[in-house]
Design an enzyme around this catalytic site. Structure first.
Site, PDB file in Angstrom:
ATOM      1  N   LEU A 145       0.832  -1.205   0.000  1.00  0.00           N
ATOM      2  CA  LEU A 145       0.000   0.000   0.000  1.00  0.00           C
ATOM      3  C   LEU A 145       0.869   1.259   0.000  1.00  0.00           C
ATOM      4  O   LEU A 145       0.726   2.135  -0.858  1.00  0.00           O
ATOM      5  CB  LEU A 145      -0.924  -0.019   1.237  1.00  0.00           C
ATOM      6  CG  LEU A 145      -1.730   1.240   1.552  1.00  0.00           C
ATOM      7  CD1 LEU A 145      -2.688   1.583   0.416  1.00  0.00           C
ATOM      8  CD2 LEU A 145      -2.532   1.060   2.847  1.00  0.00           C
ATOM      9  N   GLU A 163       1.046  -0.024  10.176  1.00  0.00           N
ATOM     10  CA  GLU A 163      -0.411  -0.338  10.218  1.00  0.00           C
ATOM     11  C   GLU A 163      -1.187   0.815  10.862  1.00  0.00           C
ATOM     12  O   GLU A 163      -2.132   0.611  11.620  1.00  0.00           O
ATOM     13  CB  GLU A 163      -0.663  -1.675  10.907  1.00  0.00           C
ATOM     14  CG  GLU A 163       0.091  -2.792  10.188  1.00  0.00           C
ATOM     15  CD  GLU A 163      -0.624  -4.126  10.115  1.00  0.00           C
ATOM     16  OE1 GLU A 163      -1.843  -4.174  10.307  1.00  0.00           O
ATOM     17  OE2 GLU A 163       0.068  -5.116   9.804  1.00  0.00           O
ATOM     18  N   GLY A 186      19.845  -0.585  34.061  1.00  0.00           N
ATOM     19  CA  GLY A 186      20.965   0.343  34.232  1.00  0.00           C
ATOM     20  C   GLY A 186      21.884   0.322  33.015  1.00  0.00           C
ATOM     21  O   GLY A 186      21.402   0.267  31.877  1.00  0.00           O
ATOM     22  N   GLU A 205       3.660   4.155  -0.357  1.00  0.00           N
ATOM     23  CA  GLU A 205       4.500   4.601  -1.475  1.00  0.00           C
ATOM     24  C   GLU A 205       5.433   5.704  -0.970  1.00  0.00           C
ATOM     25  O   GLU A 205       5.224   6.228   0.120  1.00  0.00           O
ATOM     26  CB  GLU A 205       3.608   5.160  -2.603  1.00  0.00           C
ATOM     27  CG  GLU A 205       2.629   4.125  -3.128  1.00  0.00           C
ATOM     28  CD  GLU A 205       1.700   4.686  -4.213  1.00  0.00           C
ATOM     29  OE1 GLU A 205       1.829   5.876  -4.573  1.00  0.00           O
ATOM     30  OE2 GLU A 205       0.856   3.902  -4.688  1.00  0.00           O
TER      31      GLU A 205
HETATM   32  C1  LIG Z   1       9.504  -1.726   9.003  1.00  0.00           C
HETATM   33  C2  LIG Z   1       8.286  -1.247   8.268  1.00  0.00           C
HETATM   34  C3  LIG Z   1       7.435  -2.177   7.704  1.00  0.00           C
HETATM   35  C4  LIG Z   1       6.328  -1.743   6.954  1.00  0.00           C
HETATM   36  N1  LIG Z   1       5.556  -2.667   6.286  1.00  0.00           N
HETATM   37  C5  LIG Z   1       4.612  -2.222   5.407  1.00  0.00           C
HETATM   38  C6  LIG Z   1       3.933  -3.149   4.546  1.00  0.00           C
HETATM   39  O1  LIG Z   1       4.140  -4.363   4.617  1.00  0.00           O
HETATM   40  N2  LIG Z   1       3.059  -2.662   3.635  1.00  0.00           N
HETATM   41  C7  LIG Z   1       2.790  -1.324   3.521  1.00  0.00           C
HETATM   42  O2  LIG Z   1       1.987  -0.952   2.665  1.00  0.00           O
HETATM   43  N3  LIG Z   1       3.407  -0.416   4.327  1.00  0.00           N
HETATM   44  C8  LIG Z   1       4.322  -0.843   5.252  1.00  0.00           C
HETATM   45  N4  LIG Z   1       4.991   0.061   6.045  1.00  0.00           N
HETATM   46  C9  LIG Z   1       4.682   1.478   5.920  1.00  0.00           C
HETATM   47  C10 LIG Z   1       3.987   2.062   7.145  1.00  0.00           C
HETATM   48  O3  LIG Z   1       2.665   1.586   7.230  1.00  0.00           O
HETATM   49  C11 LIG Z   1       4.063   3.599   7.047  1.00  0.00           C
HETATM   50  O4  LIG Z   1       5.423   3.943   7.262  1.00  0.00           O
HETATM   51  C12 LIG Z   1       3.175   4.302   8.031  1.00  0.00           C
HETATM   52  O5  LIG Z   1       1.814   4.123   7.703  1.00  0.00           O
HETATM   53  C13 LIG Z   1       3.443   5.811   8.115  1.00  0.00           C
HETATM   54  O6  LIG Z   1       3.522   6.387   6.843  1.00  0.00           O
HETATM   55  P1  LIG Z   1       4.779   7.307   6.472  1.00  0.00           P
HETATM   56  O7  LIG Z   1       6.001   6.543   6.828  1.00  0.00           O
HETATM   57  O8  LIG Z   1       4.637   7.769   5.080  1.00  0.00           O
HETATM   58  O9  LIG Z   1       4.704   8.536   7.458  1.00  0.00           O
HETATM   59  P2  LIG Z   1       3.897   9.906   7.196  1.00  0.00           P
HETATM   60  O10 LIG Z   1       2.516   9.610   6.747  1.00  0.00           O
HETATM   61  O11 LIG Z   1       4.733  10.808   6.372  1.00  0.00           O
HETATM   62  O12 LIG Z   1       3.802  10.469   8.681  1.00  0.00           O
HETATM   63  C14 LIG Z   1       4.886  11.161   9.324  1.00  0.00           C
HETATM   64  C15 LIG Z   1       4.368  11.654  10.681  1.00  0.00           C
HETATM   65  O13 LIG Z   1       3.283  12.566  10.487  1.00  0.00           O
HETATM   66  C16 LIG Z   1       2.139  12.115  11.190  1.00  0.00           C
HETATM   67  N5  LIG Z   1       0.945  12.456  10.430  1.00  0.00           N
HETATM   68  C17 LIG Z   1       0.660  12.178   9.123  1.00  0.00           C
HETATM   69  N6  LIG Z   1      -0.542  12.658   8.788  1.00  0.00           N
HETATM   70  C18 LIG Z   1      -1.056  13.241   9.906  1.00  0.00           C
HETATM   71  C19 LIG Z   1      -2.268  13.926  10.213  1.00  0.00           C
HETATM   72  N7  LIG Z   1      -3.256  14.060   9.316  1.00  0.00           N
HETATM   73  N8  LIG Z   1      -2.435  14.408  11.466  1.00  0.00           N
HETATM   74  C20 LIG Z   1      -1.469  14.248  12.405  1.00  0.00           C
HETATM   75  N9  LIG Z   1      -0.310  13.625  12.189  1.00  0.00           N
HETATM   76  C21 LIG Z   1      -0.104  13.126  10.949  1.00  0.00           C
HETATM   77  C22 LIG Z   1       2.322  10.607  11.345  1.00  0.00           C
HETATM   78  O14 LIG Z   1       1.593  10.103  12.446  1.00  0.00           O
HETATM   79  C23 LIG Z   1       3.827  10.522  11.557  1.00  0.00           C
HETATM   80  O15 LIG Z   1       4.111  10.791  12.903  1.00  0.00           O
HETATM   81  C24 LIG Z   1       6.058  -0.352   6.836  1.00  0.00           C
HETATM   82  C25 LIG Z   1       6.910   0.577   7.457  1.00  0.00           C
HETATM   83  C26 LIG Z   1       8.022   0.148   8.152  1.00  0.00           C
HETATM   84  C27 LIG Z   1       8.933   1.175   8.754  1.00  0.00           C
END
Ligand SMILES: Cc1cc2nc3c(=O)[nH]c(=O)nc-3n(C[C@H](O)[C@H](O)[C@H](O)COP(=O)(O)OP(=O)(O)OC[C@H]3O[C@@H](n4cnc5c(N)ncnc54)[C@H](O)[C@@H]3O)c2cc1C
Length: 388
Positions: free
Chosen positions: A124, A364, A340, A126
């Protein structure tokens, strides 16, 4: 279908022994080699862990949500990288097909996913699309009896091992939001599909994520999950609802394990002529950790039972995921403190589990996204009550 109580307690007991005898002793090796040994993966297959939630008709155990979280409480006690190996099959990499797939898609993929012969990944996220999951940019253009996919998916768990990807792609470019997104089952080996380099992560060594790249990747129209365009985001949300309870249960298991570690260390180490466990300032940490872990366990079980009863639990699942992932972060942090200086040293497990636990608050759906889901539902109800 629910297992009878005897079979369920046998399954939970077998999983507990597997965790204690096979997984926990292998934690150092897995963390250092960044790989799960083949014989452990084979053991997971033998135990049926890849098929915990796959329907029985397709060779899975078909656990209810309550049974699944009870199993995951046990599995969560081992370092989280182990669970990651089969978790995409149990959850996000299989459920899209199990919940919304056509009969043909179920027959084709579910038996292999249930046995672990097929590793499934869920694609999902990107580079430019994370929390705002409805704004997927990867496209799936219809061409005759095929779709042509273009785009990049980021941080995809198990993508290096996967032979099947559930991919969210935009089939209707005129719809900018979630309504234009569809889900596809795409097989590895399809020309135009490639995976990127394995990312170096903060923790959970042994579990792998990388990009999945689609360049004019042509899949048959029959790869559209459910056979209907525009349903992909709905499928993803159903998958994530269940996945959040699974993750929350993993956090409970890890919380309980870390609390055990914390107590064992505090009982064994002496300062000022007494065991650390006798100091009231540390006892407050034990008590807070117990209350955190117990509250998380109760929330997860309650939400799981409600889901099994057919209730919409999206708010409860978000509450459980948010609370349990934040709780395990607090507990892992206290464990480092109780240890510690040893808490900062690799030889002791405290620092690894602290790093491992950090991910639970991010994937997730981050804590902030759970807060938004919960608050949106609450304010909508309040407005409805006020007649607004
Ligand atoms: C080890 C790992 C495994 C993963 N596995 C999968 C997988 O199998 N499949 C898949 O599809 N994805 C996967 N992911 C992706 C993961 O689900 C996303 O990283 C996550 O949903 C956050 O998206 P982002 O990294 O783009 O952060 P961003 O969306 O850029 O968010 C950055 C920060 O801004 C905050 N934020 C964003 N929008 C808002 C808002 N409207 N209001 C307040 N705060 C906000 C977020 O909470 C976060 O603190 C994985 C990620 C990691 C690190």
């Amino acid at each position: 279908m629910a297992l009878d109580p005897g079979t369920l307690s046998q399954l939970i007991g077998t999983i507990r022994r597997f965790v204690d005898e096979r997984l926990i002793p292998a934690e150092t090796e897995v963390a250092e080699s960044d790989a799960i040994p083949d014989e452990i993966v084979a053991g997971m297959r033998d135990l049926g862990l890849f098929g915990l939630t796959a329907p029985e008709d397709y060779g899975g155990l078909g656990l209810t949500m309550e049974e699944e979280v009870l199993a995951v409480f046990e599995l969560g006690r081992a370092a989280p990288a182990f669970r990651s190996m089969f978790a995409t099959n149990v959850g996000i990499g299989m459920q899209g097909i199990a919940i919304d797939g056509t009969p043909e898609q179920k027959a084709k993929y579910l038996p292999g996913l249930a046995s672990g012969d097929i590793i499934g990944s869920f694609a999902l996220t990107e580079p430019e699309v994370g929390s705002d999951a409805g704004s997927v940019r990867t496209t799936a253009r219809r061409e005759g009896d095929a779709y042509v996919l273009n785009g990049t998916k980021r941080f995809i768990t198990n993508a290096t091992h996967a032979s099947l990807f559930t991919v969210m792609a935009r089939t209707d470019p005129s719809q900018k939001g979630a309504a234009g997104v569809s889900a596809f089952a795409v097989e590895r080996g399809t020309p135009g599909l490639s995976t990127g380099k394995v990312e170096k992560k903060m923790g959970q060594q042994g579990a792998h994520v990388c990009d999945v790249i689609f360049e004019d990747c042509r899949v048959p129209a029959s790869a559209l999950i459910g056979g209907v365009e525009g349903q992909g985001f709905k499928t993803a949300m159903k998958v994530l609802d269940k996945g959040r309870l699974h993750i929350a249960a993993a956090c409970v298991g890890l919380s309980e394990r870390i609390l055990d570690d914390m107590l064992a260390y505090a009982v064994g180490r002496r300062q000022f002529g007494r065991p650390l466990a006798d100091f009231q300032l540390l006892q407050a940490m034990f008590a807070d950790s117990k209350a955190d872990a117990y509250a998380a366990r109760c929330m997860v079980l309650d939400a799981a039972r409600k889901r099994d009863a057919g209730e919409d639990v999206s708010v409860e699942a978000s509450c459980a995921k948010m609370f349990a992932s934040e709780a395990v972060g607090r507990i892992a942090d206290r464990n480092v403190q109780v240890h510690g200086g040893n808490g900062y040293i690799r030889e002791y497990r405290a620092e690894q589990l602290y790093r491992d636990a950090r991910l639970f608050r991010i994937y997730e759906g981050t804590t902030q996204i759970q807060q938004i889901i919960i608050a949106k539902a609450l304010t909508a109800e309040a407005k409805a009550r006020a007649g607004l």
